[in-house]
Scaffold this active site. Sequence first.
Site, short mmCIF file in Angstrom:
data_model
loop_
_atom_site.label_atom_id
_atom_site.label_comp_id
_atom_site.label_asym_id
_atom_site.label_seq_id
_atom_site.Cartn_x
_atom_site.Cartn_y
_atom_site.Cartn_z
N VAL A 3 0.83 -1.21 0.00
CA VAL A 3 0.00 0.00 0.00
C VAL A 3 0.87 1.26 0.00
CG1 VAL A 3 -1.73 1.31 1.31
CG2 VAL A 3 -1.93 -1.17 1.13
N ASP A 16 -14.26 2.24 -0.23
CA ASP A 16 -15.52 1.51 -0.37
C ASP A 16 -16.52 2.31 -1.21
OD1 ASP A 16 -15.20 -0.44 2.41
OD2 ASP A 16 -14.15 1.45 2.29
N THR A 17 -16.52 3.63 -1.01
CA THR A 17 -17.41 4.50 -1.78
C THR A 17 -17.06 4.42 -3.27
OG1 THR A 17 -17.76 5.97 0.10
CG2 THR A 17 -18.15 6.91 -2.07
N ARG A 26 -15.60 1.87 -4.69
CA ARG A 26 -15.99 0.52 -5.15
C ARG A 26 -17.49 0.50 -5.47
NH1 ARG A 26 -12.30 -2.54 -0.62
NH2 ARG A 26 -10.55 -3.03 -1.98
N HIS A 71 -15.02 1.02 8.02
CA HIS A 71 -14.39 0.43 6.82
C HIS A 71 -14.27 -1.06 7.14
CE1 HIS A 71 -11.68 -0.49 3.58
NE2 HIS A 71 -10.70 -0.83 4.41
P1 NAD Z 1 2.71 -4.93 3.80
O1 NAD Z 1 2.97 -6.04 4.76
O2 NAD Z 1 3.05 -5.11 2.36
O3 NAD Z 1 3.48 -3.62 4.30
C1 NAD Z 1 3.60 -3.22 5.62
C2 NAD Z 1 4.92 -2.51 5.73
O4 NAD Z 1 5.00 -1.94 7.04
C3 NAD Z 1 6.15 -3.43 5.58
O5 NAD Z 1 7.00 -2.94 4.56
C4 NAD Z 1 6.80 -3.38 6.96
O6 NAD Z 1 8.22 -3.48 6.90
C5 NAD Z 1 6.36 -2.01 7.44
N1 NAD Z 1 6.43 -1.84 8.89
C6 NAD Z 1 6.01 -2.68 9.87
N2 NAD Z 1 6.24 -2.13 11.08
C7 NAD Z 1 6.80 -0.92 10.87
C8 NAD Z 1 7.24 0.13 11.71
N3 NAD Z 1 7.18 0.03 13.05
N4 NAD Z 1 7.76 1.24 11.14
C9 NAD Z 1 7.87 1.35 9.80
N5 NAD Z 1 7.45 0.38 8.95
C10 NAD Z 1 6.93 -0.73 9.47
O7 NAD Z 1 1.17 -4.54 3.97
P2 NAD Z 1 0.27 -3.73 2.92
O8 NAD Z 1 -0.38 -4.68 1.98
O9 NAD Z 1 1.06 -2.59 2.40
O10 NAD Z 1 -0.88 -3.20 3.89
C11 NAD Z 1 -0.59 -2.22 4.86
C12 NAD Z 1 -1.82 -1.91 5.67
O11 NAD Z 1 -2.78 -1.24 4.84
C13 NAD Z 1 -2.55 -3.17 6.20
O12 NAD Z 1 -2.98 -2.92 7.51
C14 NAD Z 1 -3.75 -3.29 5.28
O13 NAD Z 1 -4.82 -3.98 5.86
C15 NAD Z 1 -4.05 -1.83 5.07
N6 NAD Z 1 -4.97 -1.52 3.96
C16 NAD Z 1 -5.86 -0.54 4.20
C17 NAD Z 1 -6.79 -0.21 3.23
C18 NAD Z 1 -7.78 0.87 3.53
O14 NAD Z 1 -8.70 1.15 2.72
N7 NAD Z 1 -7.69 1.55 4.66
C19 NAD Z 1 -6.78 -0.85 1.99
C20 NAD Z 1 -5.81 -1.83 1.77
C21 NAD Z 1 -4.90 -2.17 2.77
#
Ligand code: NAD
Length: 314
Positions: free
Chosen positions: A15, A150-151, A153, A177
């Site tokens: 993300v 979501d909106t 989507r 969410h």
């Molecule tokens: P990911 O595992 O690919 O990435 C997470 C990153 O965080 C990793 O690179 C890790 O090294 C880093 N990290 C962990 N602890 C850390 C710290 N203390 N300091 C700095 N970096 C740190 O995960 P992702 O697929 O990128 O998803 C990230 C988050 O986004 C998840 O919680 C996911 O559920 C969320 N997400 C939210 C939405 C939304 O609409 N809000 C949508 C998709 C994903």
Amino acid sequence: MINKGKVAIIGSGFVGSTTAYTMMIDGVVSEMVVVDLNKNKAEGDVLDMNHGMSFVSPVKIYAGEYSDIKDSDIVIITAGVAQKEGETRTALLKRNIKVFDAIIDSMLPYLDEHALVLVVTNPVDILTYYTIKKSGLPAHRVIGSGTVLDTSRLKFLLSEHTGIDSRNVHTYVLGEHGDTEVPAFSLTTIAGMSVDAYCQSCGECETHTNMDEIAEKVKNAAYEIIEKKGATYYAVALAVDRIVDSILRNENSILTVSSLVKDKYGISDVCLSLPTIVNRRGIEKQLVVPLSAEEEDALRRSAESLKGQIREVM
Ligand code: NAD
């Protein structure tokens, strides 16, 4: 003077890195620092993006430390830990709260007095609430990405159903969410008409619009994508870019971001999504829009569910 257009991204996973790439192409920021525990990942992403700089407007992008977030207008948190096999939602949340403890402690000394924090990590509503409580920042400066995704989507699915441009479908997903989110179908319009009225006026197909089925698809969209490819990141990156645009350009856009609610629909002391005016201050105003009685009840149930999750971990 406030340095306009600097953004810090904490977490360069799927993300975070896709969000950085989207903002680089969009050209809304002049400077971007990427911070990740895994420094190699952040450095690799930054190199990869910088090698495409000749194709976009100049943006300074670098991998950095927490001290580099100084002068940022917005700090975007996408860092988190992934769910382990068999791990409960509460156990995962507790681990992500530990991650947030570390991030908030490290970030606060370098946060400018006008800087905003944009939380994306899930569960986004709980972590937005936690960030406000732990940091002591004014609530208008802490924003969750909420149901902006979501909106979008929902707009896409209604656009697919009607054949009309997503941008001409007007609707909101409110509340959490997640599983208890509330599509505000009573406010959903195309060219000023309800979807049913639009479909009748169009008359090109026999298809009945099953709004419940569409709502289910929106709610389960992330599960479906994660099952197919392990993570979702393109659409959320565009959603975050849209929020950043609205802030940096002081747009007063109405977005379904998550923020701390006080005395709205009988709901208080929880973060969830309402149609919200977003500008350079962050949360300018949450709007109380006319919902049906069923939608209002569903919104209150969503708030209760979120409060239950908060009680389990705080
Ligand atoms: P990911 O595992 O690919 O990435 C997470 C990153 O965080 C990793 O690179 C890790 O090294 C880093 N990290 C962990 N602890 C850390 C710290 N203390 N300091 C700095 N970096 C740190 O995960 P992702 O697929 O990128 O998803 C990230 C988050 O986004 C998840 O919680 C996911 O559920 C969320 N997400 C939210 C939405 C939304 O609409 N809000 C949508 C998709 C994903």
